[in-house]
Scaffold this motif. Structure first.
Motif, PDB file in Angstrom:
ATOM      1  N   THR A 173     -45.528 -11.682 -50.794  1.00 18.46           N
ATOM      2  CA  THR A 173     -43.993 -11.454 -50.582  1.00 18.46           C
ATOM      3  C   THR A 173     -43.536 -11.303 -51.931  1.00 18.46           C
ATOM      4  OG1 THR A 173     -44.042 -12.856 -48.567  1.00 18.46           O
ATOM      5  CG2 THR A 173     -41.830 -12.265 -49.724  1.00 18.46           C
ATOM      6  N   ALA A 174     -43.776 -12.204 -52.836  1.00 16.73           N
ATOM      7  CA  ALA A 174     -43.225 -11.830 -54.055  1.00 16.73           C
ATOM      8  C   ALA A 174     -43.836 -11.103 -55.186  1.00 16.73           C
ATOM      9  CB  ALA A 174     -42.894 -13.418 -54.788  1.00 16.73           C
ATOM     10  N   ASN A 175     -43.229 -10.518 -56.117  1.00 21.02           N
ATOM     11  CA  ASN A 175     -43.813 -10.055 -57.250  1.00 21.02           C
ATOM     12  C   ASN A 175     -43.287 -10.505 -58.469  1.00 21.02           C
ATOM     13  OD1 ASN A 175     -44.538  -8.062 -59.244  1.00 21.02           O
ATOM     14  ND2 ASN A 175     -43.788  -6.076 -58.419  1.00 21.02           N
ATOM     15  N   PRO A 176     -44.145 -11.528 -59.074  1.00 21.67           N
ATOM     16  CA  PRO A 176     -43.536 -12.272 -60.151  1.00 21.67           C
ATOM     17  C   PRO A 176     -43.086 -11.594 -61.353  1.00 21.67           C
ATOM     18  CG  PRO A 176     -45.434 -13.197 -58.922  1.00 21.67           C
ATOM     19  CD  PRO A 176     -45.245 -12.118 -58.566  1.00 21.67           C
ATOM     20  N   ILE A 177     -43.783 -10.298 -61.717  1.00 21.33           N
ATOM     21  CA  ILE A 177     -43.310  -9.301 -62.811  1.00 21.33           C
ATOM     22  C   ILE A 177     -42.159  -8.956 -62.404  1.00 21.33           C
ATOM     23  CG2 ILE A 177     -43.850  -7.296 -64.219  1.00 21.33           C
ATOM     24  CD1 ILE A 177     -46.014  -9.550 -64.287  1.00 21.33           C
ATOM     25  N   ALA A 178     -41.717  -8.492 -61.419  1.00 23.17           N
ATOM     26  CA  ALA A 178     -40.542  -7.740 -61.090  1.00 23.17           C
ATOM     27  C   ALA A 178     -39.325  -8.854 -60.984  1.00 23.17           C
ATOM     28  CB  ALA A 178     -40.455  -7.087 -59.622  1.00 23.17           C
ATOM     29  N   ASP A 179     -39.762  -9.979 -60.920  1.00 23.12           N
ATOM     30  CA  ASP A 179     -38.648 -11.161 -60.992  1.00 23.12           C
ATOM     31  C   ASP A 179     -38.456 -11.415 -62.218  1.00 23.12           C
ATOM     32  OD1 ASP A 179     -39.056 -11.341 -58.108  1.00 23.12           O
ATOM     33  OD2 ASP A 179     -40.143 -13.072 -58.101  1.00 23.12           O
ATOM     34  N   ALA A 191     -38.484  -9.287 -64.733  1.00 23.32           N
ATOM     35  CA  ALA A 191     -37.862  -8.235 -65.226  1.00 23.32           C
ATOM     36  C   ALA A 191     -36.263  -8.344 -64.890  1.00 23.32           C
ATOM     37  CB  ALA A 191     -38.143  -6.775 -64.787  1.00 23.32           C
ATOM     38  N   GLU A 192     -36.146  -8.955 -63.673  1.00 18.96           N
ATOM     39  CA  GLU A 192     -34.686  -9.100 -63.340  1.00 18.96           C
ATOM     40  C   GLU A 192     -33.989  -9.952 -64.174  1.00 18.96           C
ATOM     41  OE1 GLU A 192     -34.165 -10.036 -59.246  1.00 18.96           O
ATOM     42  OE2 GLU A 192     -35.145  -8.131 -58.537  1.00 18.96           O
ATOM     43  N   ILE A 193     -34.541 -11.261 -64.823  1.00 12.62           N
ATOM     44  CA  ILE A 193     -33.939 -11.937 -65.529  1.00 12.62           C
ATOM     45  C   ILE A 193     -34.031 -11.740 -67.095  1.00 12.62           C
ATOM     46  CG2 ILE A 193     -34.263 -13.942 -63.915  1.00 12.62           C
ATOM     47  CD1 ILE A 193     -36.787 -15.085 -65.545  1.00 12.62           C
ATOM     48  N   ALA A 194     -34.608 -10.568 -67.434  1.00 11.27           N
ATOM     49  CA  ALA A 194     -34.337  -9.775 -68.713  1.00 11.27           C
ATOM     50  C   ALA A 194     -35.386 -10.746 -69.798  1.00 11.27           C
ATOM     51  CB  ALA A 194     -33.076  -9.735 -69.144  1.00 11.27           C
ATOM     52  N   VAL A 195     -36.661 -11.049 -69.393  1.00  9.62           N
ATOM     53  CA  VAL A 195     -37.279 -11.646 -70.377  1.00  9.62           C
ATOM     54  C   VAL A 195     -37.726 -10.610 -71.364  1.00  9.62           C
ATOM     55  CG1 VAL A 195     -38.311 -13.340 -69.018  1.00  9.62           C
ATOM     56  CG2 VAL A 195     -39.357 -11.035 -69.286  1.00  9.62           C
ATOM     57  N   LEU A 235     -38.799 -19.404 -76.916  1.00 12.96           N
ATOM     58  CA  LEU A 235     -39.441 -20.007 -78.243  1.00 12.96           C
ATOM     59  C   LEU A 235     -38.854 -19.413 -79.298  1.00 12.96           C
ATOM     60  CD1 LEU A 235     -41.791 -21.770 -79.218  1.00 12.96           C
ATOM     61  CD2 LEU A 235     -43.041 -19.559 -79.126  1.00 12.96           C
ATOM     62  N   ASP A 236     -38.207 -20.063 -80.012  1.00 18.91           N
ATOM     63  CA  ASP A 236     -37.200 -19.473 -81.356  1.00 18.91           C
ATOM     64  C   ASP A 236     -36.242 -18.528 -80.633  1.00 18.91           C
ATOM     65  OD1 ASP A 236     -38.913 -20.978 -82.880  1.00 18.91           O
ATOM     66  OD2 ASP A 236     -40.033 -19.295 -83.588  1.00 18.91           O
ATOM     67  N   ASN A 237     -36.214 -17.305 -80.940  1.00 17.05           N
ATOM     68  CA  ASN A 237     -35.175 -16.463 -80.303  1.00 17.05           C
ATOM     69  C   ASN A 237     -35.748 -15.459 -79.153  1.00 17.05           C
ATOM     70  OD1 ASN A 237     -33.083 -17.308 -82.246  1.00 17.05           O
ATOM     71  ND2 ASN A 237     -33.877 -15.998 -83.959  1.00 17.05           N
ATOM     72  N   LEU A 238     -36.960 -15.923 -78.933  1.00 16.73           N
ATOM     73  CA  LEU A 238     -37.776 -15.199 -77.706  1.00 16.73           C
ATOM     74  C   LEU A 238     -37.738 -15.737 -76.198  1.00 16.73           C
ATOM     75  CD1 LEU A 238     -39.249 -12.408 -78.065  1.00 16.73           C
ATOM     76  CD2 LEU A 238     -41.207 -13.556 -78.499  1.00 16.73           C
ATOM     77  N   LYS A 239     -37.392 -14.876 -75.450  1.00 17.50           N
ATOM     78  CA  LYS A 239     -37.616 -15.264 -74.230  1.00 17.50           C
ATOM     79  C   LYS A 239     -38.846 -14.742 -73.483  1.00 17.50           C
ATOM     80  CE  LYS A 239     -34.617 -15.375 -69.790  1.00 17.50           C
ATOM     81  NZ  LYS A 239     -33.552 -14.728 -69.109  1.00 17.50           N
ATOM     82  N   ILE A 240     -39.673 -15.538 -72.964  1.00 17.74           N
ATOM     83  CA  ILE A 240     -41.071 -15.206 -72.710  1.00 17.74           C
ATOM     84  C   ILE A 240     -41.391 -15.701 -71.375  1.00 17.74           C
ATOM     85  CG2 ILE A 240     -43.682 -15.601 -73.141  1.00 17.74           C
ATOM     86  CD1 ILE A 240     -42.615 -16.292 -75.985  1.00 17.74           C
ATOM     87  N   GLY A 241     -41.663 -14.641 -70.440  1.00 24.76           N
ATOM     88  CA  GLY A 241     -41.999 -14.834 -68.948  1.00 24.76           C
ATOM     89  C   GLY A 241     -43.589 -15.222 -69.231  1.00 24.76           C
ATOM     90  N   VAL A 242     -43.821 -16.205 -68.029  1.00 28.05           N
ATOM     91  CA  VAL A 242     -45.038 -16.748 -67.871  1.00 28.05           C
ATOM     92  C   VAL A 242     -45.648 -16.410 -66.575  1.00 28.05           C
ATOM     93  CG1 VAL A 242     -46.867 -18.542 -67.836  1.00 28.05           C
ATOM     94  CG2 VAL A 242     -44.798 -18.480 -69.728  1.00 28.05           C
ATOM     95  N   THR A 243     -46.910 -15.614 -66.395  1.00 31.83           N
ATOM     96  CA  THR A 243     -47.621 -15.265 -65.243  1.00 31.83           C
ATOM     97  C   THR A 243     -49.080 -15.853 -65.401  1.00 31.83           C
ATOM     98  OG1 THR A 243     -48.085 -13.101 -65.856  1.00 31.83           O
ATOM     99  CG2 THR A 243     -46.005 -13.525 -64.362  1.00 31.83           C
ATOM    100  N   ILE A 244     -49.740 -16.216 -64.149  1.00 34.01           N
ATOM    101  CA  ILE A 244     -50.992 -16.655 -64.230  1.00 34.01           C
ATOM    102  C   ILE A 244     -51.931 -15.750 -63.243  1.00 34.01           C
ATOM    103  CG2 ILE A 244     -52.281 -18.590 -63.777  1.00 34.01           C
ATOM    104  CD1 ILE A 244     -50.126 -20.449 -63.938  1.00 34.01           C
TER     105      ILE A 244
END
Length: 556
Positions: free
Chosen positions: A168-174, A176-180, A142-151
């Protein structure tokens, strides 16, 4: 970038009304220059919609309203909306037909759909019944911001915080890996006492661990037995709280993301309850208010016995709906003490509520005459005692039916646990207001209420006298039950901590008492199965999350 958090109170199934709430919030946020609006999980339907999701028409209505909402939004604001999405591969993969999703609306279009990855199936949750889990990290630009979405649950699986992984998954860690640059969590997290502290600690940990700011937007309101407390919160990259929304109230609050620092700036931090008693009272008031409002009731009625349980329920109802909308019915019997009547009337006067007195002595005699021949040769016992309670229950239901009042039952958790209550008697009602509040906590809340108000709301004699059902001369609760301090500790260990009787005895309790309490809890299951919905305020309530069999034998 200005971001607005809409802490909404939806009505489950009212898709039109919920859509209007979101649209109004978006218009108000746009006026202040906000670029992004966050709404809670399933904000379009309300959470939890449960088996409404099995109705194709309901799902279609959600989808059409989502399109309509996108078209009507102000053009300069993006909105994240909680909704459902169809699983187009379900017929091929054999998966569920729906996803629990968040839709990104921007420039009057549905730009992206994000699917919830972790689906809880424990306690009150049963999301695998309806939803297919998402398999990908969710983010948007959004504009210049990369925003990660979790529910919601996507946030609750950090192995460092919990000491284990439940998924199995940790969505927050995932993410972080893609540098949101920022993580948002859209939630409908049910209330239990002190749960907001756990959420705050967890969010602080995640922000600190990954050095990514996090905004958490939570639903508020009462939906059947569940209460949602709001308390939306945000943490900056350093793990400092920079925002907190109101507790138990709708809120529309703004926070700013500073793009050069890539961090959230400090905003308003709303105050919260100072202690557990205040917190639980606020939750119960919200639960009663919303249950009545969302079910179409304007007034409530309850039996007013002069005891502490009915006194607390009356105080909650008066705060929730206004004392002028609460009717207390006194139903004295020949066994009722004088102070039962005077204490009840004193309470009603302090609250400013109406009362009606319906003596039951003549009705008791009529029952005795009708049953005399059949009961000949038997001793007075529980059957006769329970008739009194059932007479009262019938009278209260008659008032409820005649005048359209919601009947509040007044039993506490300790009584519900061991079956110290009468089916079709004092258990009658449309809502059990304090069914998840142990007796010892009832006393604490009443004392807090008097201190908080600076005057005697609950008469002192109600608090200090020995509790009694007054179904026979000189009766006291402790004739049938252990002292409530002992009983509640045993029940807490048995129900909340899942301790075995052997472990509870090892903690210092009498073996015979523990065995008796455990047996009472087990055999009272058939009563609880027929009880009205009870407001959930602890992490283990006798409600939708309690799934014990009735016809069973305890294994240990």
């Amino acid at each position: 970038m200005k971001i607005t958090i809409a802490q909404l109170n939806p009505i489950i199934g009212d898709i039109t009304g919920n859509t209007e709430k979101i649209l109004t919030a978006a218009k108000n946020a746009a006026k202040t220059g906000s670029r992004l609006l966050l709404t809670p999980e399933l904000s379009l339907s309300g959470y939890p919609p449960r088996d409404l999701l099995l109705d194709p028409c309901f799902v279609e209505t959600m989808q059409s309203h989502l399109q309509q909402l996108a078209a009507e939004l102000p053009p300069n604001i993006a909105v994240l909306v909680g909704t459902v999405d169809l699983n187009s591969k379900a017929s091929i993969t054999g998966g569920k037909t729906l996803f629990n999703s968040i839709a990104l609306l921007d420039n009057n279009q549905i730009k992206q759909i994000f699917h919830k990855r972790l689906l809880p199936t424990y306690d009150v949750f049963d999301e695998h019944r309806y939803f297919e889990p998402g398999g990908e990290s969710n983010f948007f630009n959004l504009d210049n911001l990369k925003i990660g979405v979790t529910i919601c649950e996507d946030l609750w699986n950090d192995e460092q915080f919990w000491g284990k992984r439940s998924y199995t998954a940790n969505p927050i860690a995932d993410l972080a890996e893609i540098a949101v640059d920022l993580i948002v969590n859209l939630s409908a997290s049910p209330y239990s006492v002190n749960k907001h502290k756990v959420r705050q600690e967890m969010l602080h940990h995640c922000a600190t661990r990954f050095q990514i700011p996090i905004i958490y937007a939570n639903q508020i309101g009462g939906n059947d037995d569940l209460i949602f407390d709001g308390c939306s919160v945000a943490y900056n990259r350093a793990g400092e709280m920079v925002f907190r929304g109101a507790a138990f109230e709708e809120d529309l609050a703004e926070i700013e993301f500073e793009e050069q620092q890539k961090d959230l700036l400090k905003a308003n931090i709303a105050s919260i309850a100072n202690n557990e008693n205040e917190e639980m009272f606020s939750a119960l008031v919200l639960g009663v208010r919303d249950y009545a409002k969302k079910c179409g009731f304007k007034k409530v009625v309850l039996g007013l016995s002069g005891g502490i349980d009915s006194s607390l329920v009356a105080a909650i109802a008066a705060e929730a709906l206004g004392a002028e909308n609460v009717l207390g019915v006194l139903m004295p019997s020949p066994y009722s003490s004088d102070h039962s009547i005077t204490d009840a009337l004193k309470l009603a006067e302090s609250l400013g509520m109406k009362t009606q007195t319906l003596p039951i002595g003549d009705l008791m005699q009529d029952y005795d005459k009708t049953l005399a021949e059949m009961f000949t040769g038997t001793a007075f016992g529980l059957a006769e005692e329970n008739i009194q309670s059932r007479i009262r229950g019938n009278l209260l239901m008659a008032v409820s039916n005649k005048f359209g009042h919601l009947l509040l039952s007044t039993g506490n958790k300790s009584e519900m646990a061991v079956g110290y209550c009468t089916l079709y008697g004092d258990m009658n009602g449309g809502l059990a207001a304090i069914a998840d509040v142990p007796k010892t906590r009832v006393y604490k809340i009443c004392r807090w209420l008097n201190d908080f108000q600076g005057r005697e709301i609950i008469p002192e004699n109600v608090i200090t006298k020995a509790p009694s059902a007054e179904l026979k001369p000189g009766q006291k609760d402790q004739d049938s039950l252990p002292e409530y301090e002992v009983l509640d500790d045993i029940l807490n260990r048995l129900i909340h901590n899942h301790e075995s009787p052997t472990q509870i005895v090892a903690a210092g309790h009498d073996a015979a008492t523990v065995e008796r309490v455990a047996r009472l809890v087990k055999i009272a299951e058939f009563k609880r199965r027929q009880a009205p919905p009870g407001l959930k305020v602890t992490d283990r309530a006798f409600g939708t999350g309690w799934r014990m069999p009735v016809a069973s034998r305890r294994g240990c």
